[in-house]
Scaffold this active site. Structure first.
Site, PDB file in Angstrom:
ATOM      1  N   SER A   1      -2.487   3.103  -2.117  1.00  0.00           N
ATOM      2  CA  SER A   1      -3.470   2.500  -3.015  1.00  0.00           C
ATOM      3  C   SER A   1      -4.032   3.563  -3.969  1.00  0.00           C
ATOM      4  O   SER A   1      -3.289   4.168  -4.734  1.00  0.00           O
ATOM      5  CB  SER A   1      -4.568   1.825  -2.186  1.00  0.00           C
ATOM      6  OG  SER A   1      -5.398   1.034  -2.988  1.00  0.00           O
TER       7      SER A   1
ATOM      8  N   ASP B   1       0.132  -8.296  -5.378  1.00  0.00           N
ATOM      9  CA  ASP B   1      -0.899  -7.474  -4.745  1.00  0.00           C
ATOM     10  C   ASP B   1      -2.250  -7.808  -5.373  1.00  0.00           C
ATOM     11  O   ASP B   1      -2.401  -7.756  -6.587  1.00  0.00           O
ATOM     12  CB  ASP B   1      -0.545  -5.999  -4.980  1.00  0.00           C
ATOM     13  CG  ASP B   1      -1.404  -5.023  -4.213  1.00  0.00           C
ATOM     14  OD1 ASP B   1      -2.581  -5.330  -3.943  1.00  0.00           O
ATOM     15  OD2 ASP B   1      -0.901  -3.935  -3.885  1.00  0.00           O
TER      16      ASP B   1
ATOM     17  N   HIS C   1      -1.213  -5.670   0.612  1.00  0.00           N
ATOM     18  CA  HIS C   1      -1.577  -4.335   0.160  1.00  0.00           C
ATOM     19  C   HIS C   1      -1.631  -3.324   1.307  1.00  0.00           C
ATOM     20  O   HIS C   1      -1.429  -2.129   1.094  1.00  0.00           O
ATOM     21  CB  HIS C   1      -2.931  -4.406  -0.552  1.00  0.00           C
ATOM     22  CG  HIS C   1      -3.348  -3.154  -1.226  1.00  0.00           C
ATOM     23  ND1 HIS C   1      -2.800  -2.710  -2.408  1.00  0.00           N
ATOM     24  CD2 HIS C   1      -4.269  -2.209  -0.874  1.00  0.00           C
ATOM     25  CE1 HIS C   1      -3.370  -1.581  -2.775  1.00  0.00           C
ATOM     26  NE2 HIS C   1      -4.262  -1.251  -1.862  1.00  0.00           N
TER      27      HIS C   1
END
Length: 436
Positions: A144, A386, A414
């Site tokens: 991320s 996502d 995610h």
């Protein structure tokens, strides 16, 4: 270097002093903490390093429990370094308790402006030189926001990298903060539709909760205020693998009946507080939009982009939903100025956050030209639709980084790295090595 053993692993702590502003190496220094994890019984000195960059911003590195999750797979090939990025965990902390020592809000904002990906990458370079020496590169795994940092690393110091693995974290290289949220709200709406399709009874339950909160905002056990907007922010969990189910169980436990009729249960309010409070990661809220700030892309700064853009999506208006018959939509990964009024862990940082939102001079975080000539092997998992990182932006960036190989999948959300038991990491390792 303190060390201890866990099941199947040897864990060693590392601390380094780094400049607060790397452009002023003789100025103030802060501390960065990192935890090395190596497989027990292996000669870790012969294994390459894998630096893990955590999602966020503002989240500390994982706390390992032996050979668990993706770390188990990583230890087959690497010794792993888990970093508490500056301001988090055991690194020099930055929160409502420590920041007043910096001075007024302007001084706090100036200090926090040094806590973005560019500074994190340079901190990692101090760690690399301390642990490996000046000339030996290491591998990087970015999840991320950690993937955003990895792309900054490829932009600023590719010579330090032997390979890069990214999961759910390919940023838009030339995307404005407003563009981020114009793309995000439709994705969040799709996650809402999927949730209510899965749990249709939640439509009325959520309307009941929102109606009660509109009439009477409720105090949470930790002192925060639960308003309709704060309740909608629980949608942050809809982008994770089990988030929809967790939200459903939370909603179904909302009410109890007492002498005065139906009221929100203590258990519901306690759990909601755990999901909404930023006490454990205040920098997530304070710096979230700053992670998108690049002066050459948007000279006017970030300016509470999520709040500004939200007005373009009336489907998220809770009052309008209650006045009609439709569902109340939850919001997602967006930070709003009212959060600094309802959350006690953020309230003391409200003025500093406002100054950061108004700040116009944010150094660029990526070098598109250098990325176009990249020589470092890179593999990235892109999660289809996502909720947190726009798939279209990710794929455009993948095309812009020379030699990057993608794996696009809808098998995971995610949090695929965390929940896949090492399968996501294994595929990326094989992909970056050319085995797939």
């Amino acid at each position: 270097m303190p060390a201890h053993r866990q099941p199947g692993t040897l864990v060693t702590d590392h601390r380094v002093q780094v400049p607060l502003d790397h452009a002023q190496p003789d100025g103030e220094h802060i501390e960065v903490f990192a935890r090395e994890v190596a497989a027990a019984g292996k000669d870790s000195g012969q294994l390459p390093w894998l630096l893990f960059l955590q999602g966020g911003p503002g989240n500390r590195g994982p706390r390992p429990l032996g050979r668990d999750g993706w770390v188990d797979r990583a230890l087959d090939d690497y010794r792993v370094l888990l970093v508490d990025q500056r301001g988090t965990g055991l690194s020099t902390p930055a929160n409502r308790q420590t920041l007043p020592a910096r001075g007024d809000a302007a001084a706090q904002a100036a200090y926090l402006s040094q806590f973005r990906a560019d500074s994190i990458v340079r901190d990692c370079e101090v760690l690399r030189r301390r642990l490996l020496g000046d000339d030996k590169p290491w591998s990087v795994l970015g999840q991320s926001f950690g993937g955003f940092c990895a792309v900054s690393y490829l932009s600023f110091a590719p010579e330090a990298l032997s390979e890069v693995l990214i999961t759910g974290g390919l940023p838009g290289l030339r995307t404005t903060p407003e563009d981020v949220y114009r793309a995000a709200y439709p994705r969040i709406q799709r996650k809402n539709v999927a949730h209510y399709t899965r749990y249709p009874d939640d439509v009325e339950a959520v309307r009941d909760i929102t109606r009660l909160l509109r009439d009477s905002p409720t105090r949470l056990p930790g002192g925060g205020v639960l308003t309709p907007r704060a309740f909608q922010a629980l949608g942050l969990m809809l982008g994770s693998s089990n988030g929809s189910h967790t939200l459903h169980y939370l909603v179904e436990d909302a009410f109890v009946t007492g002498p005065a009729g139906r009221v929100l249960s203590d258990s519901f309010l306690f759990e909601v507080q755990g999901h909404l409070s930023f006490a454990a990661s205040p920098l997530y809220a304070v710096l979230h939009e700053a992670t998108y700030g690049q002066t050459s892309v948007s000279a006017r700064g970030t300016g509470w982009a999520a709040e500004t853009v939200r007005g373009e999506f009336p489907a998220f208006d809770a009052d309008a939903a209650l006045d009609g018959a439709g569902p109340v939509l939850f919001t997602g990964e967006s930070i709003h100025p009212w959060m600094f009024e309802t959350d006690p862990s953020l309230a003391p940082l409200r003025e500093a956050a406002e100054l950061l939102a108004q700040r116009e001079q944010w150094p660029d975080l990526y070098d598109p030209d250098r990325l176009a000539h990249n020589q470092v092997p890179v593999a990235a998992a892109v999660y289809h639709d996502d909720m947190y990182v726009d798939t279209a932006d990710s794929l455009e960036t993948a095309r812009a980084i020379r030699g990057l190989r993608t794996w696009v999948t809808d098998e995971y959300e995610h949090d695929g790295l965390r929940v896949s038991g090492g399968r996501v990491l294994d595929r990326l390792v094989r992909l970056v090595r050319g085995e797939l």
